[in-house]
Write a protein that holds these residues in place. Sequence first.
Motif, PDB file in Angstrom:
ATOM      1  N   LEU A 102      10.289 -86.780 -21.502  1.00  0.00           N
ATOM      2  CA  LEU A 102       9.714 -86.445 -22.802  1.00  0.00           C
ATOM      3  C   LEU A 102       8.876 -85.164 -22.801  1.00  0.00           C
ATOM      4  CD1 LEU A 102       8.588 -90.101 -23.585  1.00  0.00           C
ATOM      5  CD2 LEU A 102      10.295 -88.829 -24.917  1.00  0.00           C
ATOM      6  N   HIS A 103       8.713 -84.528 -21.663  1.00  0.00           N
ATOM      7  CA  HIS A 103       7.699 -83.472 -21.545  1.00  0.00           C
ATOM      8  C   HIS A 103       7.967 -82.239 -22.411  1.00  0.00           C
ATOM      9  CE1 HIS A 103      10.504 -81.395 -18.830  1.00  0.00           C
ATOM     10  NE2 HIS A 103       9.717 -80.345 -18.867  1.00  0.00           N
ATOM     11  N   ASP A 104       9.197 -82.002 -22.839  1.00  0.00           N
ATOM     12  CA  ASP A 104       9.517 -80.786 -23.598  1.00  0.00           C
ATOM     13  C   ASP A 104       9.865 -81.037 -25.062  1.00  0.00           C
ATOM     14  OD1 ASP A 104       9.028 -78.749 -21.841  1.00  0.00           O
ATOM     15  OD2 ASP A 104      11.099 -78.526 -21.157  1.00  0.00           O
ATOM     16  N   ILE A 105       9.629 -82.216 -25.586  1.00  0.00           N
ATOM     17  CA  ILE A 105      10.097 -82.542 -26.938  1.00  0.00           C
ATOM     18  C   ILE A 105       9.369 -81.772 -28.034  1.00  0.00           C
ATOM     19  CG2 ILE A 105      10.940 -84.846 -26.336  1.00  0.00           C
ATOM     20  CD1 ILE A 105       8.380 -86.028 -27.470  1.00  0.00           C
ATOM     21  N   GLY A 106       8.259 -81.110 -27.710  1.00  0.00           N
ATOM     22  CA  GLY A 106       7.498 -80.376 -28.723  1.00  0.00           C
ATOM     23  C   GLY A 106       7.879 -78.917 -28.873  1.00  0.00           C
ATOM     24  N   SER A 113      12.523 -72.074 -27.486  1.00  0.00           N
ATOM     25  CA  SER A 113      11.480 -72.470 -26.535  1.00  0.00           C
ATOM     26  C   SER A 113      10.176 -71.706 -26.747  1.00  0.00           C
ATOM     27  CB  SER A 113      12.005 -72.299 -25.099  1.00  0.00           C
ATOM     28  OG  SER A 113      13.118 -73.156 -24.888  1.00  0.00           O
ATOM     29  N   HIS A 114       9.693 -70.984 -25.723  1.00  0.00           N
ATOM     30  CA  HIS A 114       8.368 -70.354 -25.790  1.00  0.00           C
ATOM     31  C   HIS A 114       8.299 -69.176 -26.750  1.00  0.00           C
ATOM     32  CE1 HIS A 114       6.462 -72.792 -22.711  1.00  0.00           C
ATOM     33  NE2 HIS A 114       7.519 -72.640 -21.944  1.00  0.00           N
ATOM     34  N   VAL A 115       9.441 -68.692 -27.220  1.00  0.00           N
ATOM     35  CA  VAL A 115       9.408 -67.614 -28.212  1.00  0.00           C
ATOM     36  C   VAL A 115       8.678 -68.071 -29.471  1.00  0.00           C
ATOM     37  CG1 VAL A 115      10.837 -66.188 -29.728  1.00  0.00           C
ATOM     38  CG2 VAL A 115      11.508 -66.520 -27.363  1.00  0.00           C
ATOM     39  N   SER A 116       8.781 -69.346 -29.787  1.00  0.00           N
ATOM     40  CA  SER A 116       8.129 -69.885 -30.987  1.00  0.00           C
ATOM     41  C   SER A 116       6.609 -69.926 -30.870  1.00  0.00           C
ATOM     42  CB  SER A 116       8.641 -71.301 -31.276  1.00  0.00           C
ATOM     43  OG  SER A 116       9.955 -71.285 -31.756  1.00  0.00           O
ATOM     44  N   ASP A 117       6.101 -69.907 -29.655  1.00  0.00           N
ATOM     45  CA  ASP A 117       4.663 -70.109 -29.450  1.00  0.00           C
ATOM     46  C   ASP A 117       3.810 -69.063 -30.165  1.00  0.00           C
ATOM     47  OD1 ASP A 117       5.486 -72.191 -27.888  1.00  0.00           O
ATOM     48  OD2 ASP A 117       4.890 -71.297 -25.969  1.00  0.00           O
ATOM     49  N   ALA A 147       1.381 -69.766 -33.328  1.00  0.00           N
ATOM     50  CA  ALA A 147      -0.066 -69.610 -33.151  1.00  0.00           C
ATOM     51  C   ALA A 147      -0.648 -68.713 -34.237  1.00  0.00           C
ATOM     52  CB  ALA A 147      -0.360 -69.029 -31.770  1.00  0.00           C
ATOM     53  N   VAL A 148       0.055 -67.610 -34.550  1.00  0.00           N
ATOM     54  CA  VAL A 148      -0.427 -66.659 -35.571  1.00  0.00           C
ATOM     55  C   VAL A 148      -0.475 -67.309 -36.947  1.00  0.00           C
ATOM     56  CG1 VAL A 148       0.109 -64.526 -36.805  1.00  0.00           C
ATOM     57  CG2 VAL A 148       0.346 -64.612 -34.309  1.00  0.00           C
ATOM     58  N   LEU A 149       0.622 -67.939 -37.359  1.00  0.00           N
ATOM     59  CA  LEU A 149       0.704 -68.494 -38.715  1.00  0.00           C
ATOM     60  C   LEU A 149      -0.161 -69.745 -38.872  1.00  0.00           C
ATOM     61  CD1 LEU A 149       4.451 -67.983 -39.689  1.00  0.00           C
ATOM     62  CD2 LEU A 149       2.500 -66.465 -39.939  1.00  0.00           C
ATOM     63  N   THR A 150      -0.277 -70.534 -37.814  1.00  0.00           N
ATOM     64  CA  THR A 150      -1.126 -71.723 -37.889  1.00  0.00           C
ATOM     65  C   THR A 150      -2.587 -71.324 -38.027  1.00  0.00           C
ATOM     66  OG1 THR A 150       0.445 -73.002 -36.559  1.00  0.00           O
ATOM     67  CG2 THR A 150      -1.792 -73.857 -36.715  1.00  0.00           C
ATOM     68  N   LYS A 179      -5.601 -75.573 -28.517  1.00  0.00           N
ATOM     69  CA  LYS A 179      -5.563 -74.132 -28.312  1.00  0.00           C
ATOM     70  C   LYS A 179      -4.264 -73.582 -28.904  1.00  0.00           C
ATOM     71  CE  LYS A 179      -8.156 -74.578 -23.998  1.00  0.00           C
ATOM     72  NZ  LYS A 179      -8.123 -74.411 -22.525  1.00  0.00           N
ATOM     73  N   PRO A 180      -4.321 -72.409 -29.554  1.00  0.00           N
ATOM     74  CA  PRO A 180      -3.115 -71.850 -30.196  1.00  0.00           C
ATOM     75  C   PRO A 180      -1.918 -71.752 -29.262  1.00  0.00           C
ATOM     76  CG  PRO A 180      -5.048 -70.609 -30.848  1.00  0.00           C
ATOM     77  CD  PRO A 180      -5.504 -71.559 -29.777  1.00  0.00           C
ATOM     78  N   GLU A 181      -2.167 -71.368 -27.984  1.00  0.00           N
ATOM     79  CA  GLU A 181      -1.057 -71.200 -27.051  1.00  0.00           C
ATOM     80  C   GLU A 181      -0.519 -72.540 -26.530  1.00  0.00           C
ATOM     81  OE1 GLU A 181      -4.909 -70.892 -24.626  1.00  0.00           O
ATOM     82  OE2 GLU A 181      -4.154 -70.268 -26.590  1.00  0.00           O
ATOM     83  N   LYS A 182      -1.173 -73.644 -26.897  1.00  0.00           N
ATOM     84  CA  LYS A 182      -0.751 -74.963 -26.429  1.00  0.00           C
ATOM     85  C   LYS A 182      -0.230 -75.833 -27.567  1.00  0.00           C
ATOM     86  CE  LYS A 182      -2.106 -74.526 -22.072  1.00  0.00           C
ATOM     87  NZ  LYS A 182      -1.175 -74.640 -20.926  1.00  0.00           N
ATOM     88  N   ILE A 183       0.205 -75.201 -28.658  1.00  0.00           N
ATOM     89  CA  ILE A 183       0.645 -75.976 -29.821  1.00  0.00           C
ATOM     90  C   ILE A 183       1.836 -76.866 -29.488  1.00  0.00           C
ATOM     91  CG2 ILE A 183       1.720 -75.805 -32.106  1.00  0.00           C
ATOM     92  CD1 ILE A 183      -0.104 -73.500 -32.731  1.00  0.00           C
TER      93      ILE A 183
END
Length: 470
Positions: free
Chosen positions: A96-100, A105-109, A113-116, A127-131
């Motif tokens: 389950l570790h990657d379901i978020g 993948s990390h391109v969305s981070d 973070a900016v829009l949130t 933290k924004p980078e841990k969304i």
Amino acid sequence: MRMGYKEPFYKKPLRVRDPVHGFIGYDETEERVINSPVLQRLRGITQLAMTYLVYPGARHTRFEHSLGTMHVAGKMARQVGLSEDEIKLVRLAALLHDIGHGPFSHVSDVPMAVLTKEAGTLPEGVKPEKIHESITLSILLERHEWWKGVLGEEHRKRAAAILADDDMRKKYKLKEEQPILKEIVSGPVDADKLDYLLRDTLFCGVKYGVIDIERIIDCFVPFERGDERWLAVRFDGVVAIEQLVVARYQITRQVYAHRVRRIAEKMLQRAILDAKDKDEEIHTLFSFNPQEERWWKTFLKSNDHWLMSRLEAVATRYPESTCAKMSERLAARRLLKEVYAQYISRLPWGYSDTQSFFETPEQRKRMEKKIAEELGVDEALVIVDVRELKNPLHRSPEPRREGKIIVIDRNGRDQRLEDMKDSLSEKVKVESEKNVYVYVPVDESDREKRQSLYKEYRKVVEKIVERFHE
């Protein structure tokens, strides 16, 4: 007399063939999780985002990586003598570790973070980078209807406790599990790394991430301190572990930080950020808001294809937009070119001033505008990219136990790998550094003319960057 078919007396094993590990077995609970929409969504999310633009075989997804991580976690758990209940728990957490993860993948981070942050909907303590990690926990602990008939609440809470950091564990009031369970799934030498190094190496067609996984797993031992159990390595396994550390360093430089991957990902992020006000669903997805049901519905259907389709629709409606320009270039693999690359610490500004400058989006935008004016190119196609290349060979001065590789010597004493005399980690002192890159369009079909234009651009950009503080 005609003989009819009869079911065999044995039960057919549940397993799937994997190109990295061979057959991966799973039980009925894991089968339900694997077949759930939450896991199946990962089939549409590439593990290495747009790395396939430079390594064409890198089309593997988060789905098969999740299966592989579950498999490796189970082998590690059995090696260190965990109970059957703990093995089951560790395998579930690994699965389950990657379901978020969002699209690519990390391109969305970054855009998330900016829009949130702009929307003011970032949950407290996140933290924004841990969304994406927060999304994983929200799925496990708040989306109860998604798990009906799939996975019980107790299993989800315990898996979440393994995946959560200290802040998130306090937020959700989760009971802390033994450290060894967390380290198997997310530690200095964990199942995640062991799988992705082998998997990324195979599908990229490179040899940098080759590791002796069987030897590494064979050298794992439990290490007890008080009432806590930790993951450690026997002294005779140090060479295999150092091979893994070197493999991470090499594949990071040659694959994860490859210039084509960096450029493509920044172009995609620019397209997403430009499309936020032009497409309602893109704006919804990247403005993380776990309190809204609409956000969850959008998230569950989102994947790489979904995002590219939305961006193409925006490009059609707004043909002069940054989104259109970036999307069209990505589709045709007509990428921007890297005309400047330098360690921030080597710029002639003074390190602290330089670092603070490049961490400010407004200042990077000023520099992009100046570069575009001097080169006579479209400002929307100029990117100043700042990122840190972490060096796994660097010896950290941090003395804490967590996050360090512990080695048990012949006498049963423990010490950190980097403190061992003559170890590879002890010899390497190079710190991770932040780098600045500049990407611009070099649109010339003739190879010689393109090379000449590239050199001309590089000289201009170098002068702008290194004198920008004046």
